[in-house]
Design an enzyme around this catalytic site. Structure first.
Site, short mmCIF file in Angstrom:
data_model
loop_
_atom_site.label_atom_id
_atom_site.label_comp_id
_atom_site.label_asym_id
_atom_site.label_seq_id
_atom_site.Cartn_x
_atom_site.Cartn_y
_atom_site.Cartn_z
N ASP A 275 -1.87 6.95 -3.19
CA ASP A 275 -0.78 6.24 -2.52
C ASP A 275 -0.15 5.20 -3.45
OD1 ASP A 275 -2.80 4.29 -2.53
OD2 ASP A 275 -2.16 3.45 -0.61
N ARG B 97 -5.74 4.85 -1.97
CA ARG B 97 -5.95 6.02 -1.12
C ARG B 97 -5.84 7.31 -1.94
NH1 ARG B 97 -3.10 5.46 4.68
NH2 ARG B 97 -3.84 3.37 5.18
N ASP C 275 -0.37 1.99 -3.99
CA ASP C 275 -1.19 1.07 -4.77
C ASP C 275 -2.52 1.69 -5.22
OD1 ASP C 275 -2.30 1.10 -2.21
OD2 ASP C 275 -3.14 -0.90 -2.46
N SER D 78 0.81 -1.22 0.00
CA SER D 78 0.00 0.00 0.00
C SER D 78 0.84 1.27 0.00
CB SER D 78 -0.96 -0.05 1.19
OG SER D 78 -1.83 1.05 1.15
N HIS D 79 0.73 2.05 1.07
CA HIS D 79 1.38 3.36 1.16
C HIS D 79 2.72 3.28 1.86
CE1 HIS D 79 -1.16 2.25 4.46
NE2 HIS D 79 -0.31 2.88 5.23
#
Ligand code: G1P
Ligand code: ZN
Length: 536
Positions: free
Chosen positions: A272, A277, A274, A116-117
């Site tokens: 973000d 977000r 991926d 993710s982030h």
């Protein structure tokens, strides 16, 4: 080509968290670490009675996704999966685009290789998330079973070919990571109105943070909507995000945030690593994610996909109650769920809600089972184009109508795990009702347990909520995505209906409450003089 059994030993630390199994990249590179988890995931899905014919593999492009693809394919094919759909040769696609593919092609599930982030690269983090056939993250019954399996695994299945050769197996098909997703977005939003908004001279910036959304953003905002190419910043994906911490918030996207606060454009946004977000910024104006969801709810009928209305909305419990006020004023049902998108998925599957979001910079809808940064951004563009208002006007109007919920989230990241766990256990049982801290008096402390209204599944102790006599709501939980030590998450909100205070910065308005929260928890006594690492 023959199926082979490879002997292996269990790892102790493969418990999936809020967003799948996420660890430091170096941990993932230990021999068999990834293989064990992949095999355990497939075994559990099969033991669950699921027939696995087709499987999607995608990722946000971070190292070493591309390098481990062949290994994953071998395990999948050796386990009898007949079709492996790989999203992009380089495994660079936003999570929502991968979720869309899992659902659109009626596949039986998938893996998303992402953290993710979190920062990427050899010194950053890597992760793998198990997706169900609905294109959403596996529920706790499955992830717990996977964890149990990883503790006893003795072997995994593979093929007696090289990783390189696995990439060209007839079972493997490569899909365009951009087109399906861009078409989906075009089918949902008023692209004509947004095109006109750009033509009228409005300015825009999108910051892809050197991560997975760059190519989709160029296709959607530039090629299809007419934004200028130079408005898409940091749009070339890199496998370590160029050293950037790809988390779109005022802390980690500080330069971009500051530029927008200095009036760089009418509308600014970022995604973000991926792409699930997003951060929304107006000209010199910051929209907190909780208000963002409330505005989307308020204006949903302007979006063609939602023109017939919503059945309900949901927010995670740490998210501010801003959306509750808007939804109630519109006669819509509101659900408060624990942290993590999987809790929304069940409500979305059942058609109880069509829009949802979390304070952690994520909103999404019923068309897929993951949150979606570009979706939220297009939603805003759609609203801006159809109302002709500015970002700031939209938010201020909402505050004037409903009052403002002052809100803040802050985290102590990477603190001592044992101490944090003890604090959590102590807080769960603490009896502080009626206790006074300075000017504040606690009216009620409760542990948040959740019963899924669709399937009745109970998730216990998802956080501790503390309410004061002056309508302050404090929420406390430990992060389920951190990779080092523990991360304490604190969330505070206070409702205000005095319009003369609406322009105060949240941090100033809430300053006494930060002190209160730290005092209730005893942060200083337990951890010494630590500082929160991110305040939003
Ligand atoms: C964090 C966020 C949560 C989000 C998750 C995955 O989880 O707080 O809202 O769903 O990342 O993006 P946490 O680290 O708090 O468990
Ligand atoms: Zn993400």
């Amino acid at each position: 080509m023959t199926v082979i059994k490879v002997e292996t030993k269990p790892f102790e630390n493969q418990k999936p968290g809020t967003g799948g199994l996420r660890k430091q990249t170096k941990v993932f590179m230990e021999p068999n670490y990834l293989e064990n988890f992949v095999q355990a995931s497939v075994s559990v899905r099969k033991n669950n009675g699921d027939i696995l014919n087709s499987w999607v593999v995608g990722g946000d492009g971070r190292y070493p996704g591309k390098q481990v693809l062949g290994k994953i394919i071998k395990i999948l094919v050796a386990n009898g999966i007949k079709k492996v759909l790989v999203v992009g040769r380089d495994l660079i696609a936003p999570t929502p685009a991968i979720s869309n593919i899992i659902k659109k092609y009626n596949t039986d599930g998938g893996f998303i290789l992402s953290a993710s982030h979190n920062p990427g690269g050899i010194n950053g983090d890597f992760g793998i998330k198990v997706e169900m056939s609905n294109g959403g993250g596996a529920p706790e019954v499955i992830t717990n079973a996977i964890y149990d399996e990883t503790k006893v695994i003795k072997e995994y299945l593979s093929l007696d070919i090289s990783d390189e050769d696995a990439l060209n197996l007839p079972e493997v098909e490569y899909l365009d990571p951009i087109k399906d997703y861009a078409d989906l977005m075009e089918s949902m939003f008023d692209f004509d109105a947004i095109r006109d908004w750009f033509k009228a001279g409005h300015t825009f910036r999108f910051n892809a943070m050197n991560a997975s959304t760059g190519p989709s953003a160029v296709e959607i905002f530039v090629n299809r909507l007419g934004a200028k190419r130079e408005w898409i910043l940091n749009s070339i994906p890199m496998d370590d995000f160029g050293g950037v911490h790809p988390e779109p918030n005022p802390t980690y996207a500080k330069d971009f945030f500051d530029d927008m606060m200095n009036g760089m454009a009418d509308f600014g946004c970022a995604c973000d690593g991926d792409g699930d977000r997003n951060m929304i910024l107006g000209n010199k104006f910051y929209v907190i994610p909780s208000d963002c969801l409330a505005i989307m709810t308020k204006y949903h009928k302007l979006v063609p996909y939602y023109k017939n209305g919503l059945s309900g909305v949901a927010r995670s419990i740490p998210t501010s109650s801003s959306v509750d006020r808007v939804a109630k004023s519109m006669g819509l049902d509101v659900y408060n769920t624990p942290t993590g998108w999987k809790f929304f998925a069940s409500l979305l599957d059942a058609g109880k809600i069509n829009l949802c979001g979390e304070e952690s910079f994520g909103q999404g809808g019923d068309y897929i089972r993951e949150k979606d940064g570009i979706f939220a951004i297009l939603f805003w563009l759609n609203i801006l184009a159809r109302t002709g208002k500015t970002v700031e006007e939209l938010v201020r109007e909402m505050w004037n109508e409903n009052g403002r919920i002052f809100y803040s989230q802050y985290s102590y990241e990477g603190v001592d795990k044992e101490k944090a766990t003890k604090l959590w256990e102590d807080m769960k049982v603490a009896n502080i009702d009626g206790k006074k801290y300075g000017n504040f008096e606690i009216s009620k402390k409760e542990v948040f347990d959740y019963t899924d209204p669709v399937n009745g599944e109970v998730s216990k102790a998802q956080g501790v909520q503390i309410l004061t006599k002056d309508n302050v709501r404090i929420f406390f939980r430990l992060s389920g995505t951190g990779t080092v030590g523990a991360t304490i998450r604190l969330y505070i909100e206070k409702y205000e209906n005095d319009a003369s205070k609406f322009s105060l910065p949240a941090r100033e308005y809430l300053k006494d409450i930060y002190v209160l929260v730290d005092e209730i928890l005893g942060i200083k006594e337990i951890f010494g003089d630590i500082k929160p690492s991110a305040i939003n």
